[in-house]
Design an enzyme around this catalytic site. Structure first.
Site, PDB file in Angstrom:
ATOM      1  CE1 TYR A  25       4.206  33.741  -2.210  1.00 24.51           C
ATOM      2  CE2 TYR A  25       3.523  34.982  -4.152  1.00 24.51           C
ATOM      3  CZ  TYR A  25       3.286  33.983  -3.226  1.00 24.51           C
ATOM      4  OH  TYR A  25       2.150  33.225  -3.304  1.00 24.51           O
ATOM      5  NE  ARG A  75      -0.303  29.841  -1.171  1.00 26.74           N
ATOM      6  CZ  ARG A  75       0.218  31.057  -1.128  1.00 26.74           C
ATOM      7  NH1 ARG A  75      -0.213  31.942  -0.267  1.00 26.74           N
ATOM      8  NH2 ARG A  75       1.212  31.395  -1.932  1.00 26.74           N
ATOM      9  CG  HIS A  80      -3.504  33.766  -2.744  1.00 28.22           C
ATOM     10  ND1 HIS A  80      -3.840  33.609  -1.418  1.00 28.22           N
ATOM     11  CD2 HIS A  80      -4.403  34.639  -3.262  1.00 28.22           C
ATOM     12  CE1 HIS A  80      -4.905  34.346  -1.145  1.00 28.22           C
ATOM     13  NE2 HIS A  80      -5.262  34.981  -2.237  1.00 28.22           N
TER      14      HIS A  80
END
Length: 367
Positions: free
Chosen positions: A275, A262, A266
């Site tokens: 992260y 990805r 998100h």
């Protein structure tokens, strides 16, 4: 694959037919799967280019505040477009909230797709027309729905296969376990396509499972499992196509893990820099599924400048139609909220409808 009736252990390395440099792969890495015909590969390339342009346009509209939220699938086009292309018109797709480009590729219009993301309707399209279930936001619930439909199709003697997408995070949900077990026990004609994009929002796969691959779980349920390079659209198409025909022939479900990434956040409310590092993103950008296929098709003379220009023009026309769709305000009736709750309207619901109608009339009169 169509004669496989039992567990198949996933290969150690992901199945690959075209490598990251755009070269056709031979030998064990292919696991016996053949490269699709050039006509199919050209269609896959075209659909991926259109999907990416649509995805970029919708992301831009979201950043402009014209949509509430949008989960981009940038980088995952190989998994989604290959899966839809492998399906027949009678097969059903059970998507997640991130699988918008799959809906687009299966024929749903931009205005119908975006009704969901700007809050007009939960599902802006007719599921029966497109053979697509509503996009599922709760993780893994659609997998059980897919198995239910597949089992019903089997009992009716219908040759439909139910195909569902799951993320790596979804496979940690109880609903996923129930769906896998249910499908295998009942030999349901279902195909589970796991898009392992490495991150369940901010949780890496390593914190979800100690298994070698997610596809390794398939053998525990007694179904075939395949581990595929998800950025190789040719390999994804070949494996999903074989799994669908395997299910249609009465051999039950298959689990396929597509290894992908990805690229975007998100959703537009997420900050991935908290992260993961930029170097990881750069590494996966270099493995772009569209550029990989473009290199191969160019090398064999199938993707000419003329063909490429036609595809780019079609992509820009799609982006324009998408922008135009958002320039038209939706005609909304708040009282529709009560129309599809019960087959026979209950007194309490009737009272609530009347109360809201009174409030709306009062507010309009005051204005």
């Amino acid at each position: 694959m169509s004669d496989v009736a039992g567990p198949v252990r996933p290969t150690e390395m992901p199945i690959r037919l075209i490598d990251p440099k755009g070269t056709a792969v031979k030998g064990k890495r292919t696991a016996g799967f053949a490269l699709p015909d050039v006509e199919i590969l050209l269609r896959l390339y075209r659909d991926m280019v259109l999907a990416r342009r649509f995805d970029a346009q919708v992301t831009a509209l979201t950043r402009q505040g014209r949509l509430a939220t949008y989960p981009s699938a940038l980088g995952q086009e190989g998994c989604e477009i290959a899966t839809v292309a492998a399906m027949s018109g009678n097969d059903w797709l059970f998507p997640t909230y991130r699988d918008t480009i799959a809906l687009l590729s299966r024929g749903v219009s931009p205005v119908e797709i975006l009704a969901f993301f700007r809050g007009d309707w939960h599902t802006g399209f007719d599921p029966n027309v497109h053979k697509i279930a509503p996009q599922s936001t709760p993780l893994a619930t659609q997998a059980l729905h897919a198995v239910g439909l597949a089992t019903a199709a089997k009992l009716r003697g219908d040759d439909a296969v139910a195909v569902t997408f799951l993320g790596d995070g979804s496979t940690s949900e109880g609903d996923a376990h129930e769906a896998f077990n249910f499908a295998s026990v009942w030999a349901a004609p279902a195909v589970f396509v796991i898009q392992n994009n490495h991150w369940a929002i901010s949780v890496p796969v390593a914190k979800q499972t100690h298994a070698r691959t997610l596809a390794d779980r398939a053998i525990g349920y007694g179904m075939p499992g395949y581990y595929v390079d998800g950025n190789d659209v040719a390999a994804m198409y070949a494996v999903v196509r074989a799994a669908i025909e395997n299910a249609r022939a009465g051999h039950g479900p298959t689990m396929i893990e597509g290894l992908t990434y990805r690229i975007e956040a998100h959703t537009n409310s997420d900050d991935p820099t908290r992260y993961r590092g930029k170097s990881e993103e750069a590494e996966w950008r270099a493995l772009d599924p569209i550029e990989r296929l473009a290199t191969y098709l160019t090398e064999i003379g199938a993707l000419t400048d003329t063909v490429r220009a036609e595809i780019m023009d079609a992509a820009e026309e799609l982006a324009e139609r998408t922008r135009d769709a958002m320039n038209t305000d939706a005609v909304l009736d708040p009282l529709e909220l009560f129309d599809h709750v019960y087959a026979a309207e209950r007194p309490a619901l009737r009272e609530q409808r009347a109360f809201l109608a009174h409030e709306l009339a009062h507010s309009e009169g005051a204005a």
